[in-house]
Design an enzyme around this catalytic site. Structure first.
Site, PDB file in Angstrom:
ATOM      1  N   ASN A   1     -11.833  -6.624   0.467  1.00 22.40           N
ATOM      2  CA  ASN A   1     -10.862  -5.787  -0.513  1.00 22.40           C
ATOM      3  C   ASN A   1      -9.477  -6.137  -0.322  1.00 22.40           C
ATOM      4  O   ASN A   1      -9.061  -6.921  -1.398  1.00 22.40           O
ATOM      5  CB  ASN A   1     -11.001  -4.314  -0.194  1.00 22.40           C
ATOM      6  CG  ASN A   1     -10.710  -3.233  -1.069  1.00 22.40           C
ATOM      7  OD1 ASN A   1      -9.897  -3.596  -1.943  1.00 22.40           O
ATOM      8  ND2 ASN A   1     -11.357  -2.050  -1.123  1.00 22.40           N
ATOM      9  N   ASP A   2      -8.729  -5.829   0.472  1.00 28.58           N
ATOM     10  CA  ASP A   2      -7.283  -6.062   0.477  1.00 28.58           C
ATOM     11  C   ASP A   2      -6.949  -7.508   0.616  1.00 28.58           C
ATOM     12  O   ASP A   2      -6.165  -8.324  -0.078  1.00 28.58           O
ATOM     13  CB  ASP A   2      -6.672  -5.381   1.637  1.00 28.58           C
ATOM     14  CG  ASP A   2      -6.958  -3.849   1.727  1.00 28.58           C
ATOM     15  OD1 ASP A   2      -6.868  -3.479   0.884  1.00 28.58           O
ATOM     16  OD2 ASP A   2      -7.203  -3.651   3.045  1.00 28.58           O
ATOM     17  N   VAL A   3      -8.004  -8.356   1.049  1.00 31.89           N
ATOM     18  CA  VAL A   3      -7.549 -10.007   1.293  1.00 31.89           C
ATOM     19  C   VAL A   3      -8.021 -10.628  -0.158  1.00 31.89           C
ATOM     20  O   VAL A   3      -7.484 -11.907  -0.265  1.00 31.89           O
ATOM     21  CB  VAL A   3      -8.409 -10.604   2.162  1.00 31.89           C
ATOM     22  CG1 VAL A   3      -8.164 -10.181   3.805  1.00 31.89           C
ATOM     23  CG2 VAL A   3      -9.919 -10.357   1.950  1.00 31.89           C
ATOM     24  N   VAL A   4      -8.339  -9.745  -1.200  1.00 27.31           N
ATOM     25  CA  VAL A   4      -8.429 -10.568  -2.445  1.00 27.31           C
ATOM     26  C   VAL A   4      -7.803  -9.703  -3.583  1.00 27.31           C
ATOM     27  O   VAL A   4      -7.972  -9.724  -4.870  1.00 27.31           O
ATOM     28  CB  VAL A   4     -10.054 -10.644  -2.984  1.00 27.31           C
ATOM     29  CG1 VAL A   4     -10.687 -11.337  -2.018  1.00 27.31           C
ATOM     30  CG2 VAL A   4     -10.622  -9.127  -3.024  1.00 27.31           C
TER      31      VAL A   4
ATOM     32  N   ALA B   1      -6.431  -0.997   3.719  1.00 31.19           N
ATOM     33  CA  ALA B   1      -4.806  -0.628   3.851  1.00 31.19           C
ATOM     34  C   ALA B   1      -4.531   0.549   2.817  1.00 31.19           C
ATOM     35  O   ALA B   1      -3.525   0.895   2.684  1.00 31.19           O
ATOM     36  CB  ALA B   1      -4.072  -1.946   3.184  1.00 31.19           C
TER      37      ALA B   1
END
Length: 515
Positions: free
Chosen positions: A440-443, A481
């Site tokens: 999720n947050d890393v993309v 996050a």
């Protein structure tokens, strides 16, 4: 002869630690490296039990030692065998905390040994005249007072400094790791309050001041006890345990407000704390293998912490005081988004089967669903149809450093198929389809495009540059996050909802029907 053999064993143990750590740097040799380091530690433990001597005497209490080894070994083996991959970060935190607790307990024991050894010649009121005379003759206090004071000045302060370092760092690591364990398994929520940073500073100041006072007074108090028999040690002991309690409190307050995507950084940092605390024990016992192991863990944890911070484009100070991923981050994710579109299993199977190149982005959702084996099966099925398949790994994906690497290694995914973030970003523009599995947050493109986002500036996997993106999630719930992901609402993105393992198995079945 025994001491020479023990020194050789310690040397072999130190070398195995270094080799094991080197082998741990690559997924294809990590398991072997773990076994090599474990073998070295086993050899060092057995050597210490059977060959170590002090003043010509071997260790005592073999029954207690054996019982502790058996109980600890059984608990460790059972825990490691039963733990799910999704719970691996919690186990790492707990094991790390146990290391910190051991270092702190060693400091407690050695502090009591230190002060009573230093005051070993004390004269106690109420002794018989014969015993008093004998003690006076043996200690020769009147003749050796100056020499004793000199020895105390050089010995006790140095030893106490090492003891206090092990106590403080070990206690902070233990308490912080327990809180991290609770946050990772969901039993402890992120918590902060107004003025918490000030309270943290006050607690740490108490710890440091208490430690300085102990070091400055240790010689005087122990000397006074040894000479006149008046117990001056009670005050030192009270202050010592106050330092211990404040260190534990600081460990709790230190980790409690930190959450979200910062947990991999916190785990790495606490791991480095435990290593430094263990190294202090090595100094204390003049034990080279304990010292080497502690230094390796401490330095590796520190380097990994720095790398994690760089991967998130944030300073360590910002991680520790910013409460990233907590309530502030949630509030920041409330902007209006457009509509997202879904894709059916059959359509997704056609897209993947007819693609020339597919990149899979694993995330925490893959770990939750235990879908790594199903993912590998899908990869092999696509390759049979002539599709080039690779994996894009973000450094902080999951809940601990290397989480995705561990998952894929367990499924026997070839190491050469794993792309680091920079290499993956270079290949994404030429990729026909990207399959995001629970990441999720890393993309999230907001890290590049939205200065108001709490993750702004964090390097990401730029999957939006591929021709088509398929995102598998259970729901549209925000990531760890706590913010919405702009990727989900872009025209090239299609959502494929469901449990990752079931979706991958169904995709594999659909792909088999594609001619």
């Amino acid at each position: 002869m025994g001491s020479s053999i023990l020194s050789l064993i310690y040397l072999i143990g130190s070398v195995t630690f270094i080799l094991g750590l080197k082998m741990l740097s690559k997924p294809d040799t990590a398991r072997k490296g773990n076994l090599v380091a474990a073998a070295g530690m086993t050899l060092a433990i057995l050597g210490t039990i059977f060959l170590y001597t002090s003043n010509g005497e071997h260790l005592h209490n073999y029954g207690w030692i054996t019982a502790a080894l058996i109980i600890g070994g059984v608990i460790g083996v059972m825990s490691a065998r039963k733990v799910k991959m999704t719970a691996m970060p919690e186990m790492v935190s707990m094991f790390n905390g146990m290391g910190g607790a051991c270092a702190a307990l060693i400091s407690v024991v050695e502090f009591n040994h230190l002060i009573h050894r230093g005051a070993g010649g004390q004269i106690t009121v109420g002794q018989s005249s014969d015993k008093l005379l004998q003690q006076l003759l043996e200690s020769r206090i009147s003749e050796l007072a100056d020499t004793l004071a000199l020895n105390l000045n050089t010995d006790l302060r140095g030893s106490l400094l090492i003891i206090l370092l092990g106590l403080i760092i070990g206690a902070v690591s233990f308490a912080g790791s327990v809180i991290a364990w609770g946050k990772l398994n969901g039993s402890i929520k992120d918590f902060s309050f107004k003025g918490q940073h000030i309270l943290n500073l006050v607690v740490m100041a108490v710890v440091l001041i208490g430690a300085v006072v102990l070091i400055l007074q240790i010689n005087e108090k122990v000397m006074a006890t040894a000479v006149d028999g008046h117990s001056a040690l009670a005050g030192l002991q009270v202050l010592f345990y106050l330092v211990l309690l404040c260190s534990l409190l600081y460990g709790i307050l230190f980790v409690l407000p930190i959450g979200g995507a910062d947990m991999p950084v916190v785990i790495s940092l606490l791991n480095s704390f435990t290593g430094v605390a263990a190294a202090c024990g090595g100094f204390l016992y003049d034990n080279p293998v304990m010292l080497t192991g502690g230094i390796l863990v401490g330095s590796a944890g520190t380097i990994l912490t720095i790398l994690m911070c760089k991967a998130m484009n944030r300073s360590l100070k910002n991680v520790l005081i910013g409460s990233f991923g907590g309530t502030k981050a949630v509030a920041a994710g409330g902007k209006e988004q457009g509509a997202y579109k879904e894709i059916s299993l059959s359509d997704a199977a056609v897209v993947l089967a007819y693609a020339n190149k597919v990149i899979i982005v694993p995330g925490y959702g893959l770990a939750v669903a235990q879908a790594q084996h199903a993912c590998h099966e899908l990869e092999k099925l696509l390759e049979e149809k002539g599709v080039e398949v690779k994996y894009a790994i973000h450094p902080v994906a999951g809940r601990m450093p290397g989480h995705m690497n561990v998952l894929l290694a367990e499924a026997d995914v070839p190491y050469e198929k794993l792309l680091e973030m920079e290499d993956a970003n270079a290949e994404l523009p030429a990729t026909d389809a990207v399959l995001v599995l629970g990441a999720n947050d890393v993309v999230n493109p907001a890290a590049k495009n939205d200065p108001a986002s709490p993750i702004y500036g964090m390097p990401i996997l730029e999957v939006e540059n591929a021709k088509l993106v398929i995102v598998n999630k259970r729901s549209m719930k925000p990531g760890y996050a706590g913010i919405e992901n702009d990727l989900f609402f872009q025209p090239k993105t299609s959502m494929l909802f469901g449990d990752a393992k079931q979706v991958l198995q169904q995709l594999a079945a659909e792909i088999k029907t594609v001619s």
